[in-house]
Design an enzyme around this catalytic site. Structure first.
Site, short mmCIF file in Angstrom:
data_model
loop_
_atom_site.label_atom_id
_atom_site.label_comp_id
_atom_site.label_asym_id
_atom_site.label_seq_id
_atom_site.Cartn_x
_atom_site.Cartn_y
_atom_site.Cartn_z
N GLY A 9 -39.30 -18.32 13.21
CA GLY A 9 -38.68 -19.11 12.15
C GLY A 9 -38.43 -20.54 12.58
O GLY A 9 -37.32 -21.05 12.51
N ARG A 12 -38.03 -24.75 9.91
CA ARG A 12 -36.92 -25.53 9.33
C ARG A 12 -35.61 -25.12 10.00
O ARG A 12 -35.58 -24.15 10.79
CB ARG A 12 -36.81 -25.36 7.82
N SER A 141 -23.51 -14.81 15.35
CA SER A 141 -22.70 -15.47 14.33
C SER A 141 -21.23 -15.09 14.52
O SER A 141 -20.92 -13.96 14.92
CB SER A 141 -23.15 -15.03 12.94
N TYR A 153 -24.95 -9.57 6.30
CA TYR A 153 -25.15 -10.58 7.34
C TYR A 153 -24.29 -10.27 8.57
O TYR A 153 -24.76 -10.28 9.71
CB TYR A 153 -24.82 -11.96 6.77
N ALA A 155 -23.00 -7.42 9.46
CA ALA A 155 -23.46 -6.19 10.13
C ALA A 155 -24.72 -6.46 10.95
O ALA A 155 -24.87 -5.93 12.06
CB ALA A 155 -23.72 -5.10 9.09
N1 LIG Z 1 -26.76 -22.57 10.27
C1 LIG Z 1 -25.71 -22.02 10.86
O1 LIG Z 1 -24.61 -22.56 10.86
C2 LIG Z 1 -25.86 -20.68 11.56
C3 LIG Z 1 -24.70 -20.10 12.09
C4 LIG Z 1 -24.81 -18.90 12.77
C5 LIG Z 1 -26.05 -18.31 12.93
N2 LIG Z 1 -27.17 -18.88 12.38
C6 LIG Z 1 -28.46 -18.21 12.58
O2 LIG Z 1 -29.43 -19.12 13.04
C7 LIG Z 1 -30.72 -18.70 12.59
C8 LIG Z 1 -31.38 -19.85 11.83
O3 LIG Z 1 -30.58 -20.14 10.69
P1 LIG Z 1 -30.72 -21.48 9.85
O4 LIG Z 1 -29.37 -21.91 9.49
O5 LIG Z 1 -31.64 -22.42 10.52
O6 LIG Z 1 -31.39 -20.90 8.52
P2 LIG Z 1 -32.55 -21.45 7.57
O7 LIG Z 1 -32.50 -22.93 7.53
O8 LIG Z 1 -32.40 -20.69 6.31
O9 LIG Z 1 -33.90 -21.02 8.33
C9 LIG Z 1 -34.20 -19.65 8.47
C10 LIG Z 1 -35.50 -19.53 9.20
O10 LIG Z 1 -35.81 -18.12 9.32
C11 LIG Z 1 -37.12 -17.90 8.81
N3 LIG Z 1 -37.25 -16.57 8.24
C12 LIG Z 1 -36.47 -15.99 7.30
N4 LIG Z 1 -36.90 -14.74 7.01
C13 LIG Z 1 -37.98 -14.54 7.80
C14 LIG Z 1 -38.86 -13.45 7.99
N5 LIG Z 1 -38.73 -12.31 7.31
N6 LIG Z 1 -39.86 -13.57 8.88
C15 LIG Z 1 -40.01 -14.71 9.59
N7 LIG Z 1 -39.22 -15.79 9.46
C16 LIG Z 1 -38.21 -15.70 8.57
C17 LIG Z 1 -37.33 -18.97 7.77
O11 LIG Z 1 -38.71 -19.12 7.55
P3 LIG Z 1 -39.26 -19.78 6.16
O12 LIG Z 1 -38.93 -21.21 6.21
O13 LIG Z 1 -40.72 -19.56 6.24
O14 LIG Z 1 -38.57 -19.05 5.05
C18 LIG Z 1 -36.65 -20.17 8.44
O15 LIG Z 1 -37.53 -20.76 9.36
C19 LIG Z 1 -30.48 -17.46 11.72
O16 LIG Z 1 -30.68 -16.30 12.50
C20 LIG Z 1 -29.04 -17.60 11.32
O17 LIG Z 1 -28.46 -16.36 11.00
C21 LIG Z 1 -27.09 -20.06 11.69
#
Ligand SMILES: NC(=O)c1ccc[n+]([C@@H]2O[C@H](COP(=O)([O-])OP(=O)(O)OC[C@H]3O[C@@H](n4cnc5c(N)ncnc54)[C@H](OP(=O)(O)O)[C@@H]3O)[C@@H](O)[C@H]2O)c1
Length: 248
Positions: A9, A12, A141, A153, A155
Site C-alpha cells: 500500500g 498514497r 493503532s 478496525y 479488532a
Molecule cells: N493515518 C493515521 O493516522 C493512521 C493511524 C494509525 C494507523 N494507521 C495505519 O497506517 C496504514 C496506512 O494508513 P493511511 O492513513 O496511509 O491510509 P490510506 O491513506 O487510506 O492508505 C491506505 C493504503 O492501503 C492500501 N490498501 C487498502 N486496501 C488494500 C488491499 N486490500 N490490498 C492492498 N493495498 C490496500 C491503499 O491502496 P489503494 O490506494 O490502492 O487503495 C493505500 O495505499 C494503515 O494500516 C492504517 O491502519 C494510520
C-alpha cells in the site's frame, strides 16, 4: 549490497511517505498499489527525483489474496535480489457501531488489515530467515484496545499485536525482528474519511502534543526500526503518537 524494503500500500498516505523516506535513506524499494496505477506512477516519479540512484519498483496487489501476495513476493525477489525490510502497511477502515456493522465491512477490514498483513509477512519470511536477518513492521493503532464506532478496525489492529508477538518469538533467533509501529493521528485519506469529527477534535485537543503528526516524524521512527541499530527491538509496540494513547 543495497538493502531492499517492501511496503504494501505504497501509493498514497503513510505508505507513500515510507516509500519515499526509505528511498531517500538509501534503500531500494518495492511497493504495491491496488486501485490507482497513476498514483503508483506518481510515487515512482517522486522517488526518481528524490533518490535517482535507487531502484524503486511498483507492483499491483490486493493483500487479501494470498496467492497473489506470494506471486508478488517472488517477483520482487527476482527483480531486486533480496528483501531486508517488510512493512505491512496496507489498511482500510470502515466505521460502524458493533450492533450494526455489516458482515461485508467486518470482513473487508479484517481481511485487509490482519489477514493481509499475515499474507505479506508470511510471503517474505523464508527470505528473511534464509538471510538470517531482516525487519518486519506492522502499522498498529491506538484504537487496538477499543474505539467507539470502529469495532472492526480496532479488532484488526489488536490482532496485529498477536501476529507480531508470535513472529518475534518464532524468528527472533534468526536475526529477524517484528515490531508494531503505532501512529497517532496523521492526516491521510483514511483519517479524513473515517475519523469522526469528535475523535479528530479529541486527538488534537487532548493529545499531549496538541497536534497531529508530520509524516517525517513517522518515517524517521520506521527508518530507525529498519536499521541495524534496532536489532534488539523485537516484539515491541513503538508509539509515534505525541503521547496520545487512547481514543474514546
Ligand atoms: N493515518 C493515521 O493516522 C493512521 C493511524 C494509525 C494507523 N494507521 C495505519 O497506517 C496504514 C496506512 O494508513 P493511511 O492513513 O496511509 O491510509 P490510506 O491513506 O487510506 O492508505 C491506505 C493504503 O492501503 C492500501 N490498501 C487498502 N486496501 C488494500 C488491499 N486490500 N490490498 C492492498 N493495498 C490496500 C491503499 O491502496 P489503494 O490506494 O490502492 O487503495 C493505500 O495505499 C494503515 O494500516 C492504517 O491502519 C494510520
Amino acid at each position: 549490497m543495497n538493502r531492499t524494503v517492501f511496503v504494501s500500500g505504497g501509493s498514497r498516505g503513510i505508505g507513500r511517505a515510507l516509500v519515499l523516506g526509505a528511498a531517500r535513506a538509501g534503500y531500494d524499494v518495492a511497493f504495491t498499489w491496488r486501485s490507482s496505477e497513476a498514483a503508483a506512477d506518481e510515487v515512482l516519479a517522486a522517488c526518481a527525483e528524490a533518490a535517482p540512484e535507487r531502484r524503486v519498483r511498483a507492483y499491483p496487489l490486493d493483500v487479501r489474496d494470498a496467492d497473489a501476495t506470494e506471486a508478488v513476493a517472488e517477483r520482487v525477489l527476482d527483480d531486486l535480489g533480496s528483501v531486508w525490510g517488510v512493512v505491512c502497511n496496507a489498511g482500510v477502515s470502515r466505521n460502524g457501531l458493533a450492533f450494526s456493522l455489516s458482515d461485508q465491512d467486518w470482513r473487508e477490514v479484517l481481511d485487509t488489515n490482519l489477514t493481509g498483513a499475515f499474507h505479506v509477512a508470511r510471503a517474505f519470511l523464508p527470505e528473511l530467515i534464509g538471510a538470517r536477518g531482516g525487519r518486519i513492521l506492522f502499522l498498529g493503532s491506538i484504537t487496538a484496545p477499543g474505539a467507539t464506532g470502529q469495532v472492526a478496525y480496532a479488532a484488526s489492529k489488536a490482532g496485529l499485536l498477536g501476529l507480531c508477538g508470535t513472529l518475534a518469538r518464532e524468528v527472533g533467533r534468526k536475526g529477524v525482528t517484528a515490531n508494531v509501529v503505532v501512529p497517532g493521528y496523521f492526516e491521510t485519506d483514511m483519517t479524513r474519511e473515517q475519523v469522526s469529527a469528535s475523535n479528530h477534535e479529541f486527538a488534537h485537543r487532548f493529545g499531549p502534543s496538541g497536534r497531529g503528526g508530520e509524516m517525517a516524524e513517522l518515517t524517521s521512527t520506521v527508518l530507525f526500526l529498519l536499521s541495524d541499530g534496532a536489532a534488539y527491538v523485537n516484539g515491541a509496540q513503538v508509539p509515534v503518537t505525541g503521547g496520545l494513547d487512547w481514543v474514546p
